[in-house]
Design a protein around this motif. Sequence first.
Motif, mmCIF file in Angstrom:
data_model
loop_
_atom_site.group_PDB
_atom_site.id
_atom_site.type_symbol
_atom_site.label_atom_id
_atom_site.label_comp_id
_atom_site.label_asym_id
_atom_site.label_seq_id
_atom_site.Cartn_x
_atom_site.Cartn_y
_atom_site.Cartn_z
ATOM 1 N N VAL A 145 7.886 3.253 1.193
ATOM 2 C CA VAL A 145 8.819 4.606 0.876
ATOM 3 C C VAL A 145 8.247 5.960 1.207
ATOM 4 O O VAL A 145 7.680 5.840 0.874
ATOM 5 C CB VAL A 145 8.910 4.536 -0.294
ATOM 6 N N PRO A 146 9.078 6.497 2.522
ATOM 7 C CA PRO A 146 8.481 7.646 3.265
ATOM 8 C C PRO A 146 7.921 8.736 1.867
ATOM 9 O O PRO A 146 8.667 8.681 1.588
ATOM 10 C CB PRO A 146 9.518 7.980 4.377
ATOM 11 N N GLY A 147 6.797 8.878 1.754
ATOM 12 C CA GLY A 147 6.546 9.614 0.943
ATOM 13 C C GLY A 147 5.943 10.034 -0.024
ATOM 14 O O GLY A 147 5.934 10.482 -1.060
ATOM 15 N N GLY A 148 6.282 7.589 -0.503
ATOM 16 C CA GLY A 148 5.595 7.354 -1.337
ATOM 17 C C GLY A 148 4.259 7.667 -2.066
ATOM 18 O O GLY A 148 3.533 8.247 -0.724
ATOM 19 N N ASP A 149 3.756 7.100 -3.629
ATOM 20 C CA ASP A 149 2.349 6.578 -2.983
ATOM 21 C C ASP A 149 1.680 5.595 -2.148
ATOM 22 O O ASP A 149 2.406 4.774 -1.506
ATOM 23 C CB ASP A 149 2.378 6.106 -4.900
ATOM 24 N N PRO A 150 0.845 6.678 -1.534
ATOM 25 C CA PRO A 150 -0.254 6.067 -0.254
ATOM 26 C C PRO A 150 -0.172 4.513 -0.489
ATOM 27 O O PRO A 150 -0.887 4.337 -0.278
ATOM 28 C CB PRO A 150 -0.955 7.096 -0.641
ATOM 29 N N PHE A 151 -1.221 4.266 -1.704
ATOM 30 C CA PHE A 151 -1.743 3.001 -2.440
ATOM 31 C C PHE A 151 -0.763 1.842 -2.263
ATOM 32 O O PHE A 151 -0.519 0.441 -1.304
ATOM 33 C CB PHE A 151 -2.696 2.804 -3.303
ATOM 34 N N THR A 152 0.965 2.410 -2.997
ATOM 35 C CA THR A 152 1.565 1.148 -2.514
ATOM 36 C C THR A 152 2.551 1.162 -1.141
ATOM 37 O O THR A 152 2.234 0.213 -0.796
ATOM 38 C CB THR A 152 3.009 1.769 -3.633
ATOM 39 N N ASN A 153 1.719 2.562 -0.728
ATOM 40 C CA ASN A 153 2.785 1.955 1.082
ATOM 41 C C ASN A 153 1.427 1.343 1.599
ATOM 42 O O ASN A 153 1.787 1.211 2.419
ATOM 43 C CB ASN A 153 2.749 3.597 1.034
ATOM 44 N N PHE A 154 0.052 1.867 1.585
ATOM 45 C CA PHE A 154 -0.712 0.980 1.915
ATOM 46 C C PHE A 154 -0.420 -0.633 1.162
ATOM 47 O O PHE A 154 -0.943 -1.248 2.518
ATOM 48 C CB PHE A 154 -2.044 1.359 1.885
ATOM 49 N N ASP A 155 0.144 -1.481 0.738
ATOM 50 C CA ASP A 155 -0.049 -2.192 0.070
ATOM 51 C C ASP A 155 1.780 -3.021 1.141
ATOM 52 O O ASP A 155 1.222 -4.089 1.736
ATOM 53 C CB ASP A 155 0.752 -2.708 -0.696
ATOM 54 N N ALA A 156 2.124 -2.179 1.266
ATOM 55 C CA ALA A 156 3.782 -2.804 2.012
ATOM 56 C C ALA A 156 3.500 -2.397 3.486
ATOM 57 O O ALA A 156 3.778 -3.616 4.626
ATOM 58 C CB ALA A 156 4.750 -1.186 2.172
ATOM 59 N N TYR A 157 2.256 -1.470 3.467
ATOM 60 C CA TYR A 157 2.226 -1.603 5.335
ATOM 61 C C TYR A 157 0.750 -3.000 5.211
ATOM 62 O O TYR A 157 1.444 -3.745 6.951
ATOM 63 C CB TYR A 157 0.661 -0.400 5.567
ATOM 64 N N LEU A 158 0.130 -3.582 4.538
ATOM 65 C CA LEU A 158 -0.757 -4.907 5.110
ATOM 66 C C LEU A 158 0.266 -5.977 4.713
ATOM 67 O O LEU A 158 0.035 -7.026 5.568
ATOM 68 C CB LEU A 158 -1.423 -5.250 3.557
ATOM 69 N N ASP A 159 1.327 -6.173 4.297
ATOM 70 C CA ASP A 159 2.025 -6.764 3.777
ATOM 71 C C ASP A 159 3.010 -6.586 4.952
ATOM 72 O O ASP A 159 3.452 -7.992 6.398
ATOM 73 C CB ASP A 159 3.938 -6.636 3.071
ATOM 74 N N TYR A 160 3.285 -5.737 5.911
ATOM 75 C CA TYR A 160 3.771 -5.472 7.113
ATOM 76 C C TYR A 160 3.274 -6.263 8.494
ATOM 77 O O TYR A 160 3.594 -6.449 9.579
ATOM 78 C CB TYR A 160 4.869 -4.721 7.316
ATOM 79 N N LEU A 161 1.679 -6.287 8.151
ATOM 80 C CA LEU A 161 0.259 -6.412 9.194
ATOM 81 C C LEU A 161 0.421 -7.887 9.402
ATOM 82 O O LEU A 161 0.862 -8.667 10.065
ATOM 83 C CB LEU A 161 -0.449 -5.620 9.031
ATOM 84 N N GLU A 162 0.819 -8.215 8.160
ATOM 85 C CA GLU A 162 0.619 -9.997 7.374
ATOM 86 C C GLU A 162 1.936 -10.327 8.695
ATOM 87 O O GLU A 162 1.531 -11.742 9.630
ATOM 88 C CB GLU A 162 0.918 -10.015 6.041
ATOM 89 N N ALA A 163 3.246 -10.338 8.447
ATOM 90 C CA ALA A 163 4.018 -10.808 9.165
ATOM 91 C C ALA A 163 4.046 -11.123 10.448
ATOM 92 O O ALA A 163 4.011 -11.394 11.303
ATOM 93 C CB ALA A 163 5.473 -9.846 8.605
ATOM 94 N N MET A 164 3.669 -9.377 10.720
ATOM 95 C CA MET A 164 3.758 -8.836 12.847
ATOM 96 C C MET A 164 2.344 -10.174 12.708
ATOM 97 O O MET A 164 2.424 -10.570 13.828
ATOM 98 C CB MET A 164 2.820 -7.578 12.725
ATOM 99 N N LEU A 165 1.315 -10.876 12.341
ATOM 100 C CA LEU A 165 0.121 -10.714 13.003
ATOM 101 C C LEU A 165 0.289 -12.479 12.737
ATOM 102 O O LEU A 165 0.159 -13.320 13.556
ATOM 103 C CB LEU A 165 -0.897 -10.802 12.324
ATOM 104 N N ALA A 166 1.774 -13.267 12.379
ATOM 105 C CA ALA A 166 1.866 -14.301 12.232
ATOM 106 C C ALA A 166 3.119 -14.637 13.061
ATOM 107 O O ALA A 166 3.004 -15.565 13.632
ATOM 108 C CB ALA A 166 3.134 -14.619 10.897
ATOM 109 N N VAL A 167 2.887 -13.430 13.904
ATOM 110 C CA VAL A 167 4.279 -13.588 15.926
ATOM 111 C C VAL A 167 3.254 -13.822 16.794
ATOM 112 O O VAL A 167 2.188 -13.910 16.192
ATOM 113 C CB VAL A 167 5.242 -13.073 15.317
ATOM 114 N N GLU A 168 3.686 -14.582 18.402
ATOM 115 C CA GLU A 168 2.966 -14.289 19.165
ATOM 116 C C GLU A 168 1.864 -12.699 19.507
ATOM 117 O O GLU A 168 2.353 -12.138 19.196
ATOM 118 C CB GLU A 168 3.236 -14.335 20.714
ATOM 119 N N ALA A 169 1.003 -13.146 19.494
ATOM 120 C CA ALA A 169 -0.184 -12.246 20.019
ATOM 121 C C ALA A 169 0.674 -11.142 20.916
ATOM 122 O O ALA A 169 0.494 -10.046 20.786
ATOM 123 C CB ALA A 169 -2.035 -12.585 20.307
#
Length: 221
Positions: A109-133
């Motif tokens: 959520v833009p402007g949202g809680d940084p820690f909650t957003n960082f968890d979302a960021y890590l979920d996003y990274l995990e999804a990206m890292l699952a595809v071809e490098a």
Amino acid sequence: MHAIYMPKARLLYVKNPKAASTTILRFLYAAEYRRAHSGIDIHEDPALPHGEPWLSTVVGALSSRDARKFSFVRDPVARCVSGFKDFFLLQTNSESGRHLPYITRFGFVPGGDPFTNFDAYLDYLEAMLAVEAWRLDGHFSRQFDNLRPDLISYDFIGKVERTEHDLDRLAAQLELVQIETDAPDDVAINRTGARFTPNADQITRIRELYAIDFETFYPGC
């Protein structure tokens, strides 16, 4: 596509995003032209040729024993946090808008809680890292995949945490003339000022996502 070969210095720099590339490009420029860089953004300077028009030159240098190959790596936790700040917390990177429609699907959520957003960021990274490098934005991919030290015989891989020291070592190892590379009009474009420190669980997750970077470049850390 993300490497630069300077023929006079015989230096091939393989760029690793979020790992002091502005400082290293200044070093590369000085090694080739024997003067400090000044003027336009060094990332846009055609005096440091890179990209598709120079692809055959770079490929040739990658396989040449004559070209001295080097790059730099950064502590994976610090690099991951820097990407979060640059792209999502401050949104100072010009490519931020390209990622926002997708990361919001993971709860960011833009402007949202940084820690909650960082968890979302890590979920996003995990999804990206699952595809071809090769499909990933290099800012978020594993440094191992950016550099492929299993395929490229590097003469030197430095660490951002000791940039000045390692650049001095590199210059000495390659018998380069050291030139002062600081320029007041050349500011690092990826420098971010927002303060954010991930919690212990988030750091553990970063270590899991980027395990190969720790094993290859930061063993024992």
